[in-house]
Design an enzyme around this catalytic site. Structure first.
Site, PDB file in Angstrom:
ATOM      1  N   VAL A   1     -14.181  61.128 -21.569  1.00  0.00           N
ATOM      2  CA  VAL A   1     -14.063  61.814 -20.063  1.00  0.00           C
ATOM      3  C   VAL A   1     -12.658  62.797 -20.989  1.00  0.00           C
ATOM      4  O   VAL A   1     -11.627  62.000 -21.371  1.00  0.00           O
ATOM      5  CB  VAL A   1     -13.674  60.297 -19.162  1.00  0.00           C
ATOM      6  CG1 VAL A   1     -12.626  61.304 -18.675  1.00  0.00           C
ATOM      7  CG2 VAL A   1     -14.353  59.714 -18.685  1.00  0.00           C
ATOM      8  N   LYS A   2     -12.337  63.900 -20.696  1.00  0.00           N
ATOM      9  CA  LYS A   2     -11.512  64.576 -20.595  1.00  0.00           C
ATOM     10  C   LYS A   2     -10.524  64.058 -19.188  1.00  0.00           C
ATOM     11  O   LYS A   2     -11.490  64.944 -18.318  1.00  0.00           O
ATOM     12  CB  LYS A   2     -12.074  66.198 -20.934  1.00  0.00           C
ATOM     13  CG  LYS A   2     -10.285  66.928 -20.988  1.00  0.00           C
ATOM     14  CD  LYS A   2     -10.760  68.179 -21.006  1.00  0.00           C
ATOM     15  CE  LYS A   2      -9.701  69.272 -21.185  1.00  0.00           C
ATOM     16  NZ  LYS A   2     -10.083  70.483 -22.204  1.00  0.00           N
ATOM     17  N   THR A   3      -9.591  64.356 -19.317  1.00  0.00           N
ATOM     18  CA  THR A   3      -8.539  64.052 -17.873  1.00  0.00           C
ATOM     19  C   THR A   3      -7.036  64.670 -18.531  1.00  0.00           C
ATOM     20  O   THR A   3      -7.241  65.672 -19.824  1.00  0.00           O
ATOM     21  CB  THR A   3      -8.631  63.040 -17.733  1.00  0.00           C
ATOM     22  OG1 THR A   3      -7.835  63.042 -16.725  1.00  0.00           O
ATOM     23  CG2 THR A   3      -8.044  61.574 -19.431  1.00  0.00           C
TER      24      THR A   3
ATOM     25  N   GLY B   1     -17.236  64.079 -19.641  1.00  0.00           N
ATOM     26  CA  GLY B   1     -17.013  64.058 -18.292  1.00  0.00           C
ATOM     27  C   GLY B   1     -15.528  65.353 -18.423  1.00  0.00           C
ATOM     28  O   GLY B   1     -14.647  64.633 -18.525  1.00  0.00           O
TER      29      GLY B   1
END
Ligand code: 5RP
Length: 293
Positions: A204-206, A174
């Protein structure tokens, strides 16, 4: 609906206590997954360091040929040997990346808008899981716009990907989007990263933010940090260092690698910081040594 007004703020993140449910597996939150998921995650996250250096070159899917990505066929062969995972579109990978590289692929599977529009937040899942499997993708990446106009449709796209991912054992990454209106606060990233993890993504890429260690602690799956706009090499290495120190499991860096004057040296320096515990200063010295060799 839970009453959110006057809700007590989260504060006990136990940031120095390691994640408690890893079992014998090296990827956070993945110990209960099946063999296929674990195999794919192990291609992305190095089993020795538990970390990953993803090279992001998917920008063309909404920006066209941005600086540094004019010729993927010339760029990727220079950088791929130093990356753990290549993040791109199926068009870029099929056309320009030799299939002999045998690298993990994080396949960009959402799209729906372009820089010609004001609002980039309307994306859906556009790549079928069957095609992702044909490409031997180690993960599919879906961008999610929490708090933006496209929130509902991108949450639906993400959940569709997660459902298919569980059916075929393909991890979903995500991607937390930050549009021009969206804040980059600890509060926003705590909300967005945790929402994506609760929807069932495996990665998760953030973005990095203040109090990043709280964001990482509250997210039960690995965070990989995006590089963002090009900054001086030393600053990008500091971003990578701070991210890893703050609990990230790697970076997914694009412009700060391919827009560097010395992309090969830069990705190798980033890799030292991510996998080998180099400080940002040590990483920068290593970068300069490679440049001056
Ligand atoms: C945008 C993405 C891009 O792949 C990513 O942000 C690009 O990396 P960088 O910011 O380091 O150039 O996922 O949604």
């Amino acid at each position: 609906m839970a009453d959110v007004v006057g809700n007590k703020d989260a504060k006990d993140f136990a940031v120095s206590t390691p994640f408690a449910n890893n079992g014998e597996f090296h990827v956070k939150g993945a110990s209960n997954l099946d063999w296929g998921m674990k195999d794919r995650l192990s291609r992305i996250f190095n089993p020795s360091s538990g970390k990953t250096v993803m090279l992001a070159f998917d920008h063309g899917y909404f920006m066209g040929p941005t600086s540094g990505l004019e010729r993927l066929d010339l760029l990727i062969p220079r950088l791929a040997p130093h990356a753990d995972c290549l993040m791109g579109t199926r068009g870029a990978i099929r056309s320009s990346v030799p299939a002999t590289y045998n690298k993990a692929i994080a396949l960009r599977a959402s799209s729906g808008s372009s820089i010609l529009e004001d609002d980039l937040s309307h994306e859906s899942m556009v790549v079928g899981m069957e095609d992702a499997i044909k490409m031997n993708a180690s993960a599919i990446a879906i961008q999610t716009f929490i708090g933006a106009d496209g929130q509902k449709e991108t949450i639906e796209a993400l959940n569709k990907a997660v459902n298919l991912g569980f059916r075929y054992s393909v991890p979903t990454m995500g991607v937390v989007a930050v549009g021009k209106e969206m804040e980059r606060t600890t509060k926003f990233f705590l909300l967005a990263t945790r929402m994506l993890a609760e929807f069932g993504v495996q990665i998760v890429k953030t973005y990095y933010c203040e109090n990043f260690e709280k964001v990482a602690a509250a997210c039960p799956v690995p965070l990989v940090v995006a590089g963002g706009k090009k900054v001086p090499e030393k600053d990008a290495l500091t971003l990578a260092y701070n991210s890893i120190q703050g609990g990230a499991a790697g970076v997914d860096m694009g412009r700060n690698i391919f827009q560097s004057e010395h992309p090969e040296a830069m990705i190798q320096a980033v890799s030292k910081v991510v996998h080998e515990g180099f400080t940002d200063e040590d990483g920068y010295e290593y970068y300069l040594d490679l440049v001056n060799a």
